[in-house]
Design a protein around this motif. Structure first.
Motif, PDB file in Angstrom:
ATOM      1  N   GLU A 101      30.551  32.463  47.845  1.00 51.69           N
ATOM      2  CA  GLU A 101      31.334  33.899  47.896  1.00 51.69           C
ATOM      3  C   GLU A 101      32.756  33.615  48.099  1.00 51.69           C
ATOM      4  OE1 GLU A 101      28.951  33.189  50.083  1.00 51.69           O
ATOM      5  OE2 GLU A 101      27.412  34.428  49.534  1.00 51.69           O
ATOM      6  N   LEU A 102      33.659  34.434  47.725  1.00 52.14           N
ATOM      7  CA  LEU A 102      35.231  34.115  47.795  1.00 52.14           C
ATOM      8  C   LEU A 102      35.573  35.310  48.838  1.00 52.14           C
ATOM      9  CD1 LEU A 102      36.443  33.329  44.199  1.00 52.14           C
ATOM     10  CD2 LEU A 102      35.984  31.767  46.171  1.00 52.14           C
ATOM     11  N   ILE A 103      36.245  34.965  49.801  1.00 51.69           N
ATOM     12  CA  ILE A 103      37.004  36.032  50.804  1.00 51.69           C
ATOM     13  C   ILE A 103      38.295  36.390  50.277  1.00 51.69           C
ATOM     14  CG2 ILE A 103      37.440  36.515  53.126  1.00 51.69           C
ATOM     15  CD1 ILE A 103      34.486  35.420  52.436  1.00 51.69           C
ATOM     16  N   VAL A 104      38.590  37.537  50.086  1.00 52.50           N
ATOM     17  CA  VAL A 104      39.801  38.116  49.937  1.00 52.50           C
ATOM     18  C   VAL A 104      40.852  37.685  51.205  1.00 52.50           C
ATOM     19  CG1 VAL A 104      41.698  39.792  49.045  1.00 52.50           C
ATOM     20  CG2 VAL A 104      39.019  39.868  48.103  1.00 52.50           C
ATOM     21  N   ARG A 105      41.844  36.958  50.983  1.00 52.85           N
ATOM     22  CA  ARG A 105      42.419  36.496  52.288  1.00 52.85           C
ATOM     23  C   ARG A 105      43.050  37.661  53.231  1.00 52.85           C
ATOM     24  NH1 ARG A 105      47.699  34.784  48.499  1.00 52.85           N
ATOM     25  NH2 ARG A 105      47.852  36.913  47.905  1.00 52.85           N
TER      26      ARG A 105
ATOM     27  N   VAL B 133      34.649  40.751  41.206  1.00 58.45           N
ATOM     28  CA  VAL B 133      34.087  41.946  42.047  1.00 58.45           C
ATOM     29  C   VAL B 133      33.670  41.792  43.522  1.00 58.45           C
ATOM     30  CG1 VAL B 133      32.263  43.632  41.439  1.00 58.45           C
ATOM     31  CG2 VAL B 133      32.971  42.166  39.708  1.00 58.45           C
ATOM     32  N   VAL B 134      34.336  42.824  44.045  1.00 61.33           N
ATOM     33  CA  VAL B 134      33.970  42.768  45.384  1.00 61.33           C
ATOM     34  C   VAL B 134      32.873  43.729  45.833  1.00 61.33           C
ATOM     35  CG1 VAL B 134      34.945  43.610  47.701  1.00 61.33           C
ATOM     36  CG2 VAL B 134      36.408  42.467  46.074  1.00 61.33           C
TER      37      VAL B 134
ATOM     38  N   PRO C 189      37.500  30.412  49.789  1.00 63.82           N
ATOM     39  CA  PRO C 189      35.854  29.961  49.742  1.00 63.82           C
ATOM     40  C   PRO C 189      35.321  30.216  51.143  1.00 63.82           C
ATOM     41  CG  PRO C 189      37.362  28.345  48.471  1.00 63.82           C
ATOM     42  CD  PRO C 189      37.904  29.484  49.389  1.00 63.82           C
ATOM     43  N   ARG C 190      34.038  30.567  51.237  1.00 61.12           N
ATOM     44  CA  ARG C 190      33.402  30.718  52.280  1.00 61.12           C
ATOM     45  C   ARG C 190      33.372  29.668  53.297  1.00 61.12           C
ATOM     46  NH1 ARG C 190      28.658  29.865  53.407  1.00 61.12           N
ATOM     47  NH2 ARG C 190      27.743  30.033  51.128  1.00 61.12           N
TER      48      ARG C 190
ATOM     49  N   CYS D 128      36.151  41.669  56.284  1.00 66.28           N
ATOM     50  CA  CYS D 128      36.720  40.930  55.126  1.00 66.28           C
ATOM     51  C   CYS D 128      35.920  41.327  53.653  1.00 66.28           C
ATOM     52  CB  CYS D 128      36.698  39.517  55.037  1.00 66.28           C
ATOM     53  SG  CYS D 128      35.104  38.767  55.341  1.00 66.28           S
ATOM     54  N   ALA D 129      36.773  41.508  52.748  1.00 69.45           N
ATOM     55  CA  ALA D 129      36.319  42.003  51.464  1.00 69.45           C
ATOM     56  C   ALA D 129      35.849  40.771  50.759  1.00 69.45           C
ATOM     57  CB  ALA D 129      37.303  42.456  50.664  1.00 69.45           C
ATOM     58  N   VAL D 130      34.664  40.872  50.155  1.00 67.97           N
ATOM     59  CA  VAL D 130      33.933  39.580  49.730  1.00 67.97           C
ATOM     60  C   VAL D 130      33.582  39.762  48.332  1.00 67.97           C
ATOM     61  CG1 VAL D 130      31.930  37.994  50.002  1.00 67.97           C
ATOM     62  CG2 VAL D 130      32.807  39.538  51.831  1.00 67.97           C
ATOM     63  N   VAL D 131      34.260  38.772  47.426  1.00 66.93           N
ATOM     64  CA  VAL D 131      33.982  38.698  45.870  1.00 66.93           C
ATOM     65  C   VAL D 131      32.606  37.876  45.876  1.00 66.93           C
ATOM     66  CG1 VAL D 131      34.611  37.749  43.695  1.00 66.93           C
ATOM     67  CG2 VAL D 131      36.434  38.812  45.365  1.00 66.93           C
TER      68      VAL D 131
ATOM     69  N   HIS E 284      31.007  43.500  48.991  1.00 61.97           N
ATOM     70  CA  HIS E 284      30.535  43.787  50.481  1.00 61.97           C
ATOM     71  C   HIS E 284      31.963  43.663  51.055  1.00 61.97           C
ATOM     72  CE1 HIS E 284      26.874  42.449  48.612  1.00 61.97           C
ATOM     73  NE2 HIS E 284      26.311  42.734  49.938  1.00 61.97           N
ATOM     74  N   TYR E 285      31.836  44.198  52.455  1.00 59.08           N
ATOM     75  CA  TYR E 285      33.149  44.334  53.231  1.00 59.08           C
ATOM     76  C   TYR E 285      32.971  43.628  54.717  1.00 59.08           C
ATOM     77  CZ  TYR E 285      30.972  48.235  55.173  1.00 59.08           C
ATOM     78  OH  TYR E 285      29.902  49.199  55.688  1.00 59.08           O
TER      79      TYR E 285
ATOM     80  N   LEU F 249      44.778  33.837  46.417  1.00 60.25           N
ATOM     81  CA  LEU F 249      44.278  35.069  47.116  1.00 60.25           C
ATOM     82  C   LEU F 249      42.860  34.723  47.490  1.00 60.25           C
ATOM     83  CD1 LEU F 249      44.335  38.232  47.191  1.00 60.25           C
ATOM     84  CD2 LEU F 249      43.417  38.218  45.087  1.00 60.25           C
ATOM     85  N   PHE F 250      42.179  34.048  47.128  1.00 57.54           N
ATOM     86  CA  PHE F 250      40.659  33.667  47.593  1.00 57.54           C
ATOM     87  C   PHE F 250      40.637  32.397  48.397  1.00 57.54           C
ATOM     88  CE2 PHE F 250      40.022  35.579  43.174  1.00 57.54           C
ATOM     89  CZ  PHE F 250      39.847  36.675  43.657  1.00 57.54           C
TER      90      PHE F 250
ATOM     91  N   GLU G 208      43.951  33.338  39.320  1.00 53.47           N
ATOM     92  CA  GLU G 208      44.777  34.138  39.642  1.00 53.47           C
ATOM     93  C   GLU G 208      46.326  33.939  39.167  1.00 53.47           C
ATOM     94  OE1 GLU G 208      45.793  33.678  43.695  1.00 53.47           O
ATOM     95  OE2 GLU G 208      46.696  35.643  44.117  1.00 53.47           O
TER      96      GLU G 208
END
Lengths: 492, 492
Positions: B118-122, A91-92, B71-72, B89-92, A94-95, B68-69, A168
C-alpha cells in the motif's frame, strides 16, 4: 566525475537518463514511477513556473487550489474523461492503518476504515473543478472564470522515464468557463500561444502549433490545440496542450447560466496544461555529450567564476579583483558564483559546470591579474576567448543574449531541416527510420488510417499545423483524397 | 452583501466560518474535509509563500520535490512517527478502475490492480525523504543538506474547519541533515526564529517562542520548538513548529556518514513546517465584525479607489484625475485598483472592500475634484480623513506602514493582557472560562498531570517559553515542585 557521459551517438536514451542523474536534476525514488526532483532540477522548474505564472497573470488569470482527491462519482460524470483516465489512476480506499496483529511493528490497512466511496488521486482536475464551478456560476455576470492551479497529479504509467513520463508529476492546469463558444475557443487558442511564446522565448525550443486529431485529443475535449517540439534524436515531444472542452463538463455537472438575454445555457469551457515534462524537452533539445546546455533565461546560475591560483595570497588577489564584478553582475540581476572551493582542481570544476550547463564560465589566473583580463568560455559553443576587464560586464550581458539566441537558432535549424514532405508510404517508412523528424504527409482524415500507420510504423500524427496551406492531395496510406498535410513523427 | 456577518460577540466560531466564505477565501469542497482555496485566499497564501521562500533561501536553503506517496514499509520504519500518523492517513491500495459490470456507466476498483504494498498519501515526508537521503549521504562532505519542499499533505482529520484543520492542506516542510547534534539543534532553533520573524513582521501576529512538552511533541522528534499565537477569542493557535529529530530517522533508515575524523556516525536531523493553517491565524487575529483586516504587507490589493459620480462625463474627469496616481502607486510597488464598475453603487463597494480587508480605500467625488482632495479611509480603524492631492502618494505610503504597525500593536496589546500568571487550580479553571488567553502556571513536569488538566479543562500546555525565568514553585494541580512556569491555553 570519474567517467564521462555516454554520448548521444552511442545511445541517445542512455545519454538522457545518465545526464538527468549526473547533472543532479532528478532521480528515481523508491516509489514506483515517482521521481525526486533534486534542488538543481527544481531550481530550473521554479524559473519556468515563475515565468509562466507571470504570463498567466498578465493574460488575466488568477491562481486557486482544488482538492487532490476526486470522488469516484465525480470522476465518472464525464464519460470520455473517465474512460480516458480510469485505467491509470491511484485509488484511495481506506483512511487508516492499524497494527498488524500477526507482525509486530508492522502496519496494515484497517478494514474498518474503508471509505464508502473511493477517492481518485487527481490525474487531471476537470471533474473536481466543474463540480465546484457549478456553485459559482448562475449568471453571465459570473463569467468568465479564468483560474489556474499549480499542482501535482498522478497517472499510473507502466513505463516511466524521469521528467518525460512519471506516475506523479508537477504541472499547472488552467480551467476556464465562458458564456460563448467563441470565447472559450479563443481562450484555448490564446493559451496555446502563451505556451508557444514561453517555450520558444524562454526555453529556446521552437515549436509547431497545431490541432490534435480526434484520436489524439484530450479525453473529454472537442478540440485540442498543441505545441510540438522536436528532440535531437528526431523524435517529437508534445510540449503543451490547450483544450476547447465545449459544453461537455458543463453538461456532465449540470452547470448552466442565465445569459444577458435571459436564456438558460450550458457554460463553455477550456483547460490547458504544461508539466515537468517540459524539463525533458529542455534537456533533450540543447544538451550535448559534455552535459546540459541551459538557456540563460532559465539557468539557475548564469555565470561562474573559477580562480586559478597557487596559494592563499594569489587567491586573495583574485578575490579582490573579482569583488566589484560580483557586485555589478548581481546588481544587473545576473546570477553569479565565485567558486573558491579549495578541495577541487579547476579542471574538475570546468567539467562540473559544463555538466550542469552553466552558460558562461570565467577563469582568472596569474596572467589575467597582470593583464586585467578574463578567460571567458561559453557553454553552448564550448569556445573560449580572452576579454579585457574593462568591458567584462557588458560583454557578459551580451553573451547571455547571444547564447539564448544561438541555441534557439540551432534548434530551429535542426527542426526546420527535419520537416520533410513525403508523398508515398514507402518514402515515409524509409525516412522515418533513417532521418526521423516530422514527416509532412497527406492523410485521408480517418482514425482507421491513423491507427494502421501507428501500428505499422509507431509514428503518430503529432498535429494538424495551424499554418498549413490548403492543398488537396491523396493519402499516403489509403490513396483517398486529403485536404492537406499533417505532421507525423515518432514521439516521446 | 444583503446580510451582515454574524458578529464575533454573537458567535466567534460562526463569525469565522462565515467570514472565510463571504470574503471568498475558501470553501468546503465535495470531498470530505478538503477545501477549495479560492483566488482571493490563494493570493494571500501566495504572498505568504513568496516571503517565506525568500527567507528560507536567504538562510541557505534550497527547494526540491519528493514523492506524494510513502510506501507502507518506509512509513513503518520510524515507529513513533508511524504510530503518530497511522490513525489518520489516506491509503492507496489500487492503481486502476474498471467498468462496473452491474452498473453501466459506473466504475469500480479493479481487483486485479491491487498494489503489492500500500502507498500512504504523505501526512509528512520524513520517511520518504530520509529513505532518499540515505543514498545522498556518505561523508561529512555531503553535509549539511538544507532542503525545503512546498507540497500538499493529507491527514484524515475527523472534525475539520476551513484552513484550521483540513484533510488536505498546503505547507512547506524543511528537512535538514547535519554532522553534529549542536548543528541540528541550532538549525531547528534558527527556523523557529525565521517563522517568528515572518509571523510577526509580515502577518503582524505576535508569537511566544517555546518548546513543546513531550506529550505535544512531533511524533519522531526529540524536541519541538514552536511559535504560539493568541486569537481574539482567547484561544491559542500553534503557528509553526520546528523539530530537532535527533538521530531517530537516521537510525530508522540507516543513514550514516564518515566524519572528518574517520568515524562512522548516524546523521542528525531537523524538520520544520508551516501550513495554510497560518491563514486561519491571520484571519482570526485581526479581523472584525465588518470582515477581514489584512496586514498591508500581505494584502493582494493594498489600495482601492472608488469614484463617486453622476454620469459618464464626471467619471471621465475622475479617471483623468486618477491616472497619474495609479501610475505613481504602481511604480512604488503598491497594488491599487480603480473600481469603475458601473453596476454597483459606492456604498456596496465600500462594504465589499471592508469585507475583503483592503487596507486603504480612497473615494473621489465632485467636491474632491474641485478641491484637489481625496477621502481616505483606513480599514483597521474604520476612520476617514480628507487628504490633499498634493501629498497623497506619500500619505498612502505612510498609511500602509502605520496600518501594519497598528494591527501588530493591537494584537500585541491583546496578547500581553491575556498572559495571566495563576497560582492555584481554582483560579486556573475560573480564568480559563472567563478570560481565556495564556495562563502561566507552575507544572510538575509530568505527562500525567498534563493529561489530567487537559481532560478536566481542555487546556493544553502550549509551550515552555524559551524566555521563561528560572523560578521554583509548586504545581497548581499536584502541588509537587516545579522548575518554572509554562503556558496553558485552550487551543485550535
Amino acid at each position: 566525475m570519474s567517467k564521462s557521459l555516454t554520448t548521444r551517438g552511442e545511445d541517445y536514451s542512455k545519454w538522457y537518463n545518465e545526464l538527468v542523474v549526473r547533472a543532479e536534476l532528478a532521480e528515481s525514488s523508491g516509489v514506483r514511477g515517482c521521481m525526486v526532483i533534486k534542488p538543481y532540477g527544481y531550481a530550473i522548474w521554479e524559473k519556468m513556473r515563475d515565468e509562466l505564472d507571470r504570463m498567466f497573470k498578465e493574460t488575466g488569470h488568477v491562481n486557486a487550489y482544488f482538492p487532490l482527491f476526486v470522488p469516484r462519482s465525480y470522476f465518472e460524470a464525464e464519460e470520455k474523461n473517465a474512460e480516458g483516465f480510469a485505467k491509470e489512476c491511484a485509488v484511495v480506499t481506506h483512511y487508516r492503518l492499524k497494527t498488524d496483529p500477526d507482525n509486530p511493528g508492522k502496519l496494515m490497512v484497517d478494514p474498518e476504515a474503508k471509505l464508502e466511496e473511493e477517492l481518485i488521486v487527481r490525474p487531471t482536475s476537470e471533474a473536481i473543478i466543474w463540480n465546484t464551478y457549478k456553485n459559482w456560476i448562475q449568471s453571465y455576470r459570473d463569467l468568465p472564470i479564468l483560474i489556474n492551479q499549480w499542482a501535482n497529479v498522478v497517472r499510473w504509467e507502466m513505463r516511466t522515464r524521469l521528467f518525460l513520463r512519471t506516475a506523479e508529476f508537477l504541472w499547472q492546469e488552467g480551467h476556464t468557463a465562458h458564456a460563448t463558444k467563441a470565447e472559450a475557443l479563443e481562450e484555448a487558442e490564446k493559451m496555446m500561444n502563451v505556451y508557444a511564446d514561453f517555450v520558444e522565448n524562454f526555453m529556446a525550443v521552437p515549436v509547431v502549433k497545431g490541432l490534435k486529431t480526434e484520436t489524439e485529443r484530450f479525453a473529454g475535449a472537442d478540440e485540442t490545440y498543441c505545441i510540438e517540439a522536436l528532440m535531437q534524436d528526431g523524435k517529437a515531444l508534445q510540449a503543451g496542450t490547450s483544450h476547447f472542452l465545449g459544453q461537455n463538463f458543463a453538461k456532465a455537472f449540470d452547470v448552466k447560466f442565465t445569459s444577458k438575454e435571459g436564456t438558460l445555457d450550458y457554460v463553455w469551457a477550456s483547460s490547458w496544461g504544461v508539466s515537468t515534462r517540459l524539463m525533458g524537452a529542455l534537456i533533450m533539445t540543447h544538451s550535448d555529450d559534455k552535459g546540459l546546455v541551459l538557456p540563460p533565461k532559465l539557468a539557475p546560475l548564469q555565470v561562474v567564476i573559477v580562480p586559478i591560483y597557487k596559494g592563499e595570497d594569489q587567491l586573495e588577489q583574485i578575490r579582490e579583483r573579482i569583488a566589484p564584478l560580483l557586485t555589478e553582475l548581481k546588481a544587473k540581476g545576473i546570477s553569479v558564483k565565485f567558486d573558491d572551493d579549495n578541495t577541487q582542481k579547476p579542471g574538475f570544476k570546468f567539467n562540473e559546470y559544463e555538466l550542469k550547463g552553466v552558460p558562461v564560465r570565467l577563469a582568472v589566473g596569474q596572467r589575467d591579474l597582470e593583464n586585467n583580463t578574463f578567460e571567458v568560455a561559453r557553454r553552448d559553443t564550448l569556445t573560449k576567448e580572452t576579454v579585457s576587464g574593462e568591458n567584462i560586464v557588458a560583454h557578459i550581458e551580451q553573451l547571455l543574449v547571444d547564447i539564448q539566441n544561438n541555441i534557439y537558432q540551432k534548434a530551429l535549424d535542426y527542426r526546420n531541416t527535419h520537416i520533410t514532405e513525403v508523398n508515398s508510404y514507402e518514402e515515409f517508412k524509409t525516412l522515418l527510420e533513417t532521418k526521423g523528424g516530422f514527416l509532412s504527409a497527406h492523410w485521408d482524415g480517418t482514425p482507421e488510417t491513423e491507427e494502421r500507420i501507428k501500428e505499422e510504423t509507431k509514428a503518430t500524427i503529432r498535429c494538424i499545423p495551424l499554418n498549413r496551406k490548403e492543398e488537396s492531395g491523396t493519402c499516403i496510406y489509403s490513396g483517398k483524397p486529403s485536404k492537406g498535410r499533417v505532421l507525423f513523427a515518432k514521439a516521446y
